[in-house]
Design an enzyme around this catalytic site. Sequence first.
Site, PDB file in Angstrom:
ATOM      1  N   TRP A 102     -94.421  -3.668 -10.526  1.00 27.32           N
ATOM      2  CA  TRP A 102     -94.650  -2.288 -10.800  1.00 27.32           C
ATOM      3  C   TRP A 102     -94.774  -1.502  -9.517  1.00 27.32           C
ATOM      4  CZ3 TRP A 102     -92.232  -1.207 -14.942  1.00 27.32           C
ATOM      5  CH2 TRP A 102     -92.478  -1.826 -16.113  1.00 27.32           C
ATOM      6  N   ASP A 172    -100.501   5.062  -9.508  1.00 34.74           N
ATOM      7  CA  ASP A 172     -99.962   4.725 -10.877  1.00 34.74           C
ATOM      8  C   ASP A 172    -100.838   3.934 -11.837  1.00 34.74           C
ATOM      9  OD1 ASP A 172     -98.622   3.663 -13.048  1.00 34.74           O
ATOM     10  OD2 ASP A 172     -97.260   2.349 -12.164  1.00 34.74           O
ATOM     11  N   LYS A 196    -100.276   2.530 -23.390  1.00 37.35           N
ATOM     12  CA  LYS A 196    -101.065   1.241 -22.894  1.00 37.35           C
ATOM     13  C   LYS A 196    -102.437   1.649 -23.352  1.00 37.35           C
ATOM     14  CE  LYS A 196     -98.128  -0.592 -19.464  1.00 37.35           C
ATOM     15  NZ  LYS A 196     -97.479  -1.568 -20.142  1.00 37.35           N
TER      16      LYS A 196
END
Length: 361
Positions: A102, A172, A196
Amino acid sequence: MARAYNFNAGPAAIPLEVLQQAQEQFVDYHGAGMSIMEMSHRSPLYEGVNNEAQTLMRELFGIPDNYKVLFLQGGASTQFAMLPMNLLRPGHPAAYVQTGAWADKAIKEAKLIGDTVIAASTASDSFMRMPSLSEIEVPAGASYLHLTSNETIGGTQFHEFPSTGDVPLIADMSSDILSRPIDISQFGAIYAGAQKNLGPSGVTVVIIREDLVKEGSKSIPAMFRYETHAKADSLYNTPPSFAVYMVTLVLKWIKARGGVAQMEQYNRDKTKLIYDAIDQSGGYYRGCAQPQSRSLMNITFRLGNEELEKQFIKESEQLGFVGLKGHRDVGGLRASTYNAVPLESCQALTQFMTDFQKRNG
């Protein structure tokens, strides 16, 4: 109805109480004679939802008054580009901490926008750890330092964050937002896809300091400017209204359970069960992430060979376990234990792991 043991990495588990409440209000929201999905985002009822979501985020996460809370679309992947479009200044490189898949995606997008440097990397350790704070080198005058607080694929997590002085720290937090208390004032901006820990896919939360909003580039399209959405209170265009409504219900659920500090303890209790099963297996199960970087959200582990792992997945699925297959890029096994995953699911997984080892050890 039997509920699955949902260990999906995302979209992920949503609290059953939240789903049931949404079901009750699905056709008729607060006597409006229509669903929240059908009403105008300019209506007083929806503006109330939008405002309540912001208020709850501020309360639960301890967000100071000089930060904006935005509800945007496009997921964290759009933020990989939107962030440097707004904040990467000519002559002032953006610094990134490279910790896995990511972080890599964020870096690739930033390089399309401007000068980008790597402040630290754990590539030499196959991204199975987070760098220590002393390893992170932030160039003087950098536009910002970006990190990924939790890497879902490797199962690693920052347990403390660097002090960056005048350089804004950007995170993030898509996979661990609201899973533990943090000091928001340490960050210039935080962003997170909702799917999530916050609710369903479709909405992305951006928490950004007001001075960064004002300093953002004015030469990019309006939809990509933080200032556009901040001025319009996240209602510049039609928002993902149902997703924002669901986030509001999840935030209420977190508050009813005692807030973020209680969620952290709950998450520690859950993941300890599974990590103990790994560590006490005599090497039958092998954790992937280095112990000091282990995630409280994504537990990655391996068995002796891929055939055993396939058997583990097959047998677990027959018993109602979902999402235990590791990411396609790395293989292995992964249990994602986000806020809404019940303790009972982790207890059931631990029991299955013990039984599986007895039968196949």
